[in-house]
Design an enzyme around this catalytic site. Sequence first.
Site, PDB file in Angstrom:
ATOM      1  N   LYS A 137       3.363  -5.221  -2.408  1.00 39.45           N
ATOM      2  CA  LYS A 137       4.387  -5.244  -1.352  1.00 39.45           C
ATOM      3  C   LYS A 137       4.260  -4.052  -0.410  1.00 39.45           C
ATOM      4  CE  LYS A 137       7.999  -5.252  -4.032  1.00 39.45           C
ATOM      5  NZ  LYS A 137       7.334  -5.219  -5.357  1.00 39.45           N
ATOM      6  N   ARG A 180      17.249  -5.127  -4.039  1.00 37.31           N
ATOM      7  CA  ARG A 180      16.609  -5.218  -5.349  1.00 37.31           C
ATOM      8  C   ARG A 180      17.506  -5.885  -6.393  1.00 37.31           C
ATOM      9  NH1 ARG A 180      14.578  -0.209  -8.154  1.00 37.31           N
ATOM     10  NH2 ARG A 180      15.094  -1.329 -10.016  1.00 37.31           N
ATOM     11  N   ARG A 188      -4.316   3.115 -11.547  1.00 37.32           N
ATOM     12  CA  ARG A 188      -4.233   4.039 -10.406  1.00 37.32           C
ATOM     13  C   ARG A 188      -4.415   5.482 -10.864  1.00 37.32           C
ATOM     14  NH1 ARG A 188       1.401   2.046  -7.925  1.00 37.32           N
ATOM     15  NH2 ARG A 188       0.692   0.060  -7.071  1.00 37.32           N
ATOM     16  N   ARG A 229       0.110   9.084 -12.409  1.00 39.83           N
ATOM     17  CA  ARG A 229       1.517   9.412 -12.200  1.00 39.83           C
ATOM     18  C   ARG A 229       2.352   8.828 -13.348  1.00 39.83           C
ATOM     19  NH1 ARG A 229       3.788   7.255  -6.926  1.00 39.83           N
ATOM     20  NH2 ARG A 229       3.353   5.397  -8.127  1.00 39.83           N
ATOM     21  N   ARG A 274       9.446  -1.038 -15.786  1.00 39.32           N
ATOM     22  CA  ARG A 274       9.653  -1.461 -14.398  1.00 39.32           C
ATOM     23  C   ARG A 274       9.633  -2.985 -14.299  1.00 39.32           C
ATOM     24  NH1 ARG A 274       5.191   1.726 -11.150  1.00 39.32           N
ATOM     25  NH2 ARG A 274       6.006   0.596  -9.354  1.00 39.32           N
TER      26      ARG A 274
END
Length: 221
Positions: free
Chosen positions: A19, A94, A132, A165, A176
Amino acid sequence: MGDGKRTYVVLLGVPGAGKGTQARLLEEKLKLPQISTGDIFRYNLKNQTELGVLAKSYMDQGALVPDEVTIRMVEDRLAQPDCAAGAIMDGFPRNLVQAKAFDTMVAPYGGVRVAPLISLDDEEAVRRITGRRVCRTCGAVYHVDFNPSEVAGKCDLDGGELYQRDDDKPETVRHRLYVYYKQTAPLIGYYYAKSILVELDGAQPIESVYEQLVALVDKSS
Ligand SMILES: [Zn+2]
């Protein structure tokens, strides 16, 4: 403009579906600002606005910022001159409370134009996010599978250490996803019922998803 209509696009999809990436691409192409709650929070906290101070009082207690505070921040942001033609929403609304408030906010301008759902398999989402790596020195972003650095663990640009991270760690990503299914996924049915939900295959290359999104927004205008 002039007819009072604005183009509001609400991007939906699991964390990792792309997104944010698509919102940035669309921003440039459509000349509409991308609005993410992360950016809005950072702005309000940094400038110590009334809402920023209020939000911080909750965060300092380890509490969630109430919807009404987030909603007011978004309302303020949408009143800025650069939002005069609409906006691309990334991460807001959200949950259903925010979605209903957003509908009220944008109703005078023709409502939400289209809600593209960038769909992606959970396992693929986890793989994308947990792979990542970010450079401690310059912030460059790599991916262990899709965009690896030349030397593992080191930035190509400055040799800085690459790290994962906290947000991208497997246990955080699972959480999440859980929060997404619990709070945000109901928006899929919500926008479907309004006949503005369009599902796109997020497993396609970024460029293909982008082209389909542009066509979608054009068609809905
Ligand atoms: Zn670097």
